[in-house]
Scaffold this motif. Sequence first.
Motif, PDB file in Angstrom:
ATOM      1  N   VAL A 249      43.616  52.480  53.117  1.00  0.00           N
ATOM      2  CA  VAL A 249      43.080  51.468  53.120  1.00  0.00           C
ATOM      3  C   VAL A 249      43.309  50.185  52.187  1.00  0.00           C
ATOM      4  CG1 VAL A 249      40.756  50.143  53.407  1.00  0.00           C
ATOM      5  CG2 VAL A 249      41.472  52.127  54.592  1.00  0.00           C
ATOM      6  N   GLU A 250      43.358  50.723  50.849  1.00  0.00           N
ATOM      7  CA  GLU A 250      43.437  49.839  49.653  1.00  0.00           C
ATOM      8  C   GLU A 250      44.835  49.577  49.722  1.00  0.00           C
ATOM      9  OE1 GLU A 250      42.836  50.990  45.223  1.00  0.00           O
ATOM     10  OE2 GLU A 250      40.887  51.614  46.650  1.00  0.00           O
ATOM     11  N   PHE A 251      45.906  50.282  49.697  1.00  0.00           N
ATOM     12  CA  PHE A 251      47.111  50.139  49.857  1.00  0.00           C
ATOM     13  C   PHE A 251      47.702  49.250  51.088  1.00  0.00           C
ATOM     14  CE2 PHE A 251      51.580  51.076  51.098  1.00  0.00           C
ATOM     15  CZ  PHE A 251      52.207  51.429  49.947  1.00  0.00           C
ATOM     16  N   LEU A 252      46.971  49.368  52.326  1.00  0.00           N
ATOM     17  CA  LEU A 252      47.150  48.198  53.197  1.00  0.00           C
ATOM     18  C   LEU A 252      46.823  47.017  52.767  1.00  0.00           C
ATOM     19  CD1 LEU A 252      46.436  50.445  56.353  1.00  0.00           C
ATOM     20  CD2 LEU A 252      48.744  49.701  55.610  1.00  0.00           C
ATOM     21  N   ALA A 253      45.706  46.766  52.082  1.00  0.00           N
ATOM     22  CA  ALA A 253      45.036  45.671  51.820  1.00  0.00           C
ATOM     23  C   ALA A 253      46.058  45.062  50.898  1.00  0.00           C
ATOM     24  CB  ALA A 253      43.685  45.786  51.263  1.00  0.00           C
ATOM     25  N   GLU A 254      46.310  45.705  49.951  1.00  0.00           N
ATOM     26  CA  GLU A 254      47.285  45.350  48.834  1.00  0.00           C
ATOM     27  C   GLU A 254      48.420  44.575  49.151  1.00  0.00           C
ATOM     28  OE1 GLU A 254      49.288  47.491  45.113  1.00  0.00           O
ATOM     29  OE2 GLU A 254      47.383  48.091  45.531  1.00  0.00           O
ATOM     30  N   TYR A 255      49.189  45.274  50.178  1.00  0.00           N
ATOM     31  CA  TYR A 255      50.535  44.637  51.039  1.00  0.00           C
ATOM     32  C   TYR A 255      50.162  43.663  52.246  1.00  0.00           C
ATOM     33  CZ  TYR A 255      53.415  47.789  48.099  1.00  0.00           C
ATOM     34  OH  TYR A 255      53.811  48.450  46.941  1.00  0.00           O
ATOM     35  N   GLY A 256      48.734  43.634  52.388  1.00  0.00           N
ATOM     36  CA  GLY A 256      48.534  42.506  53.539  1.00  0.00           C
ATOM     37  C   GLY A 256      49.064  43.146  54.797  1.00  0.00           C
ATOM     38  N   ILE A 257      49.051  44.322  54.834  1.00  0.00           N
ATOM     39  CA  ILE A 257      49.339  44.856  56.319  1.00  0.00           C
ATOM     40  C   ILE A 257      48.199  45.340  57.108  1.00  0.00           C
ATOM     41  CG2 ILE A 257      50.944  46.871  57.232  1.00  0.00           C
ATOM     42  CD1 ILE A 257      52.017  47.394  54.527  1.00  0.00           C
ATOM     43  N   SER A 258      48.154  45.019  58.347  1.00  0.00           N
ATOM     44  CA  SER A 258      47.057  45.238  59.018  1.00  0.00           C
ATOM     45  C   SER A 258      46.860  46.692  59.509  1.00  0.00           C
ATOM     46  CB  SER A 258      46.694  44.354  60.425  1.00  0.00           C
ATOM     47  OG  SER A 258      48.109  44.485  61.276  1.00  0.00           O
TER      48      SER A 258
END
Length: 359
Positions: A249-258
Amino acid sequence: MEIGIIGLPQSGKTTLFNALTGLHVDLGYAGGRKNANRGVAKVPDTRLEQLSALFKPKSTVHATVNYVDLGGLSGEGRKSSGFPAEVLQTLKPCEALLLVLRDFDNTEMPHPDGPPNALRDLRTAQDEFLFSDLAICEGRIERLEKQIMKMKDKDLVYELDTLKLCHAALEDERPLRTVELDEAQRRVLRSYAFLSLKPLLVVMNTGEGADATRVDALREAAGGLGLRFLQVSANIEMELAQMDAEDAVEFLAEYGISEPALHRVVRESFTLLGLETFFTVGEDECRAWTLHQGSVAPVAAGVIHSDIQKGFIRAEVVPSASLLALGSMAACKDKGSLRLEGKEYVVQEGDVVHFRFNV
Ligand SMILES: Nc1nc2c(ncn2[C@@H]2O[C@H](COP(=O)(O)OP(=O)(O)OP(=O)(O)O)[C@@H](O)[C@H]2O)c(=O)[nH]1
Ligand SMILES: [Mg+2]
């Protein structure tokens, strides 16, 4: 039902396979000589998760897609030799193909045809499919003509005519999936397992940095060939798949990926296979079941158990969206969303179904 992951050597097939299945197969030069890798991917489904949140069952079961990861198309000398026999053999039973096209630089594992160029590789793969089908076609036409000379059998003549139609298309560099074929012709062709007839999903592996212009160009080229298209970074997807949920979840948020691109790959694969989902719900289990698009209610019952199909009386059906909006089966009944359907009912994508049956 299996999807074959195919592509030129070093395109990221095994990386993507690992991401899809959660397995940890070694990367590196497989070159079509190692055994194929097989694995199962869970089909992500927010509807199922919402149904589970509603029913709080003991278990939640997702639909799945089976993947087989093949080695490189054929390694050295592949332009003249087509597919090696073992790759063809493994591809034969696959219901659909996922073609990985590499568009990333990696000096340790250079691309066998020079600098990355997914468009060129799409053409190479397309040529391979056509070439392989053409060889099969020619061999069979020759044998059929000999047989027909000895004995004029009308089934054989029909088969020959159908193959000639295919041959003409292939010579014209048209994949067989673009040829208009009726049900009888398809039946005749089934045993040949022509590669250019199988549904194909193009997956562009862009590595860590996607170049929008290149992605658009390939999307357009794939679209022009009537192919489905997705872009992923196989490496990132594999890393993501191997993280625990919180880190992901953190990783996705960091890259702005939904959501992970992988989810789209699995969903597209599912559609590519001509499949759809229906649900059963309850306190014990909420489950997504897999069905061929256009199947009637008793066939859906048979997916669960042959006894339910044999003793089929009626199906209680409500679209999952209605059930989620109204919050309970009772409310669906009150509002008239819950319907009783008979043997002829064609199950719709996302239906929640409860079967009434006799044993
Ligand atoms: N930078 C980068 N490297 C990648 C990516 N995907 C795969 N690779 C690397 O490319 C190399 C080949 O990846 P594999 O997944 O083994 O490729 P393959 O298509 O299975 O290769 P063969 O089975 O040998 O044909 C490995 O070193 C991977 O780490 C990516 O998205 N970015
Ligand atoms: Mg591999």
